[in-house]
Design an enzyme around this catalytic site. Structure first.
Site, short mmCIF file in Angstrom:
data_model
loop_
_atom_site.label_atom_id
_atom_site.label_comp_id
_atom_site.label_asym_id
_atom_site.label_seq_id
_atom_site.Cartn_x
_atom_site.Cartn_y
_atom_site.Cartn_z
N TYR A 135 -11.79 -89.11 -33.19
CA TYR A 135 -11.20 -89.32 -31.82
C TYR A 135 -11.04 -87.75 -31.30
CZ TYR A 135 -7.29 -92.66 -32.81
OH TYR A 135 -6.38 -93.67 -33.38
N LYS A 190 -16.29 -95.85 -45.54
CA LYS A 190 -17.05 -96.61 -45.08
C LYS A 190 -18.72 -95.89 -45.60
CE LYS A 190 -19.20 -100.36 -43.53
NZ LYS A 190 -18.92 -102.03 -44.51
N ASP A 222 -14.15 -102.19 -45.09
CA ASP A 222 -13.78 -103.63 -44.66
C ASP A 222 -12.93 -104.62 -46.00
OD1 ASP A 222 -15.75 -102.46 -46.50
OD2 ASP A 222 -17.62 -104.25 -45.68
N ASP A 246 -5.69 -95.29 -38.39
CA ASP A 246 -5.25 -96.57 -37.26
C ASP A 246 -4.62 -97.87 -37.12
OD1 ASP A 246 -3.85 -96.61 -34.09
OD2 ASP A 246 -6.34 -97.31 -33.83
N ASP A 250 -1.60 -100.05 -38.75
CA ASP A 250 -0.66 -101.64 -37.97
C ASP A 250 -1.27 -102.93 -38.63
OD1 ASP A 250 -0.79 -99.85 -35.33
OD2 ASP A 250 -1.60 -101.76 -34.46
#
Ligand code: IPM
Ligand code: MG
Length: 356
Positions: A135, A190, A222, A246, A250
């Site tokens: 970001y 990851k 994942d 982020d 959601d």
């Protein structure tokens, strides 16, 4: 106690008005001051985060934030887009720790897209690092690709990066949160592909030595995305970087029935915080009085708890929210047959009435 109230774009002003209504009903002697932020600020003064708004936020004990973003501004250069306001506030106030609790209220188990038995009683806390990662990493931009099969073609690039101290402070925050709950922390990365993630994993493993009473589990992002919809109740506290957080927040939100229910707190080292619903500005439904104000009302409760030392008042709000849900009141996003559909402001009024 000074609160900067920044409603922003889309449904922002409607939902923040309800949270303010609830705060005022508590009679806590809060000083509130309003300012423009996001697209509305750009329209009024040419910048999504005007100097005066930033100063107000910096001087406040806490910021109550609605949402920013509107398609109208999607073609502006990046520095002037509404989203830059929230990113700029997070950065300027050093709000590195984002707490996003995903709680499935008993009455809403049927509003979830997962089978009720998978989400009944769900209570997950996502701890998202908020001021680093891809970001904010430099360099970023566009250029002519320097090498590879497409050398010379136009390319876009960003930089994913984390320093050890940045990972350490968010890890401490997450271990402490885990300590107050089920003593189980899942760190998401990851590391099978990314150097940034390997450093993240090594650092979290080091910090864990100071929290021997907490079990630490590492999970690839994942797999975490899969586990969240497979068996979400196996997770308790999740800690992860800005980008993965982020996305996963959601996903976690949807498990609870509606993203319209999820509050969030973004804290810095001085306990100053910005409180906002986890959802966006939803310009498509703005001005219709159908937005769910509960995420913002619950964010105001988090504000009382984390920045203003008013845990009792926070609990009053949270209990009032449970009560209105038990009474069967629903905004359209959580409506189901046999319940009573109410507007944004009717929901706010009901929460006020339900305060003990
Ligand atoms: C969020 C939002 C923001 C983010 C946007 C509006 C910049 O999606 O708070 O989750 O990506 O962090
Ligand atoms: Mg998001």
């Amino acid at each position: 106690m000074n609160i900067a109230v920044l409603p922003g774009d889309g449904i922002g002003s409607e939902i923040v008005a309800e949270a303010v209504k609830v705060l005022k009903a508590l009679d806590l002697k809060l000083e509130m001051e309003w300012a423009d932020v996001g697209g509305v600020a750009y329209a009024a003064s040419g910048h999504p985060l005007p100097e005066a708004t930033l100063r107000l936020a910096q001087q406040a004990d806490a910021v109550l934030f609605g949402a920013v973003g509107d398609w109208k501004y999607d073609n502006l250069e990046r520095a002037l887009r509404p989203e830059q306001a929230i990113l700029g506030l997070r950065r300027a106030l050093g709000l590195f720790a984002n707490l996003r609790p995903a709680v499935c209220y008993e009455q809403l188990t049927h509003a979830s897209s997962l089978r009720p038995e998978l989400v009944a009683g769900l209570d997950v806390l996502l701890v998202r690092e908020l001021t680093g990662d891809v970001y904010f990493g430099q360099p970023r931009g566009r250029r002519s690709a320097p090498d590879g099969a497409f050398a010379g073609a136009q390319e876009g690039f960003d930089t994913m990066r984390y320093t050890v101290p940045e990972v350490e402070r968010i890890a401490h925050m997450a271990f402490q949160a885990a300590r107050g709950r089920k003593k189980h922390l899942t760190s998401v990365d990851k590391a099978n592909v990314l150097e940034t993630s390997q450093l993240w994993r090594d650092t979290v493993t080091q910090v864990h030595k100071q929290y021997p009473d907490v079990t630490l589990e590492h999970m690839y992002v994942d797999n975490a995305a899969m586990q969240l919809v497979r068996e979400p109740k196996k997770l308790d506290v999740i800690v992860t970087g800005n980008l993965f957080g982020d996305i996963l927040s959601d996903e976690a939100a949807m498990l609870t029935g509606s993203i319209g229910m999820l509050p969030s707190a973004s804290l810095n080292e001085k306990k100053q915080g910005l409180y906002e619903p986890s959802h966006g500005s939803a310009p498509d439904i703005a001005g219709q009085g159908i937005a769910n104000p509960l995420a913002t009302i619950l964010s105001a409760a988090m504000m009382l708890r984390f920045s203003l030392d008013k845990a009792g008042a926070a609990a009053r709000i949270e209990n009032a929210v449970k009560k209105v849900l038990a009474q069967g009141l629903r905004t359209p996003d959580i409506y189901s047959e046999g319940t009573q559909k109410v507007s944004t402001s009717e929901m706010g009024d009901a929460v006020v009435r339900a305060l003990d």
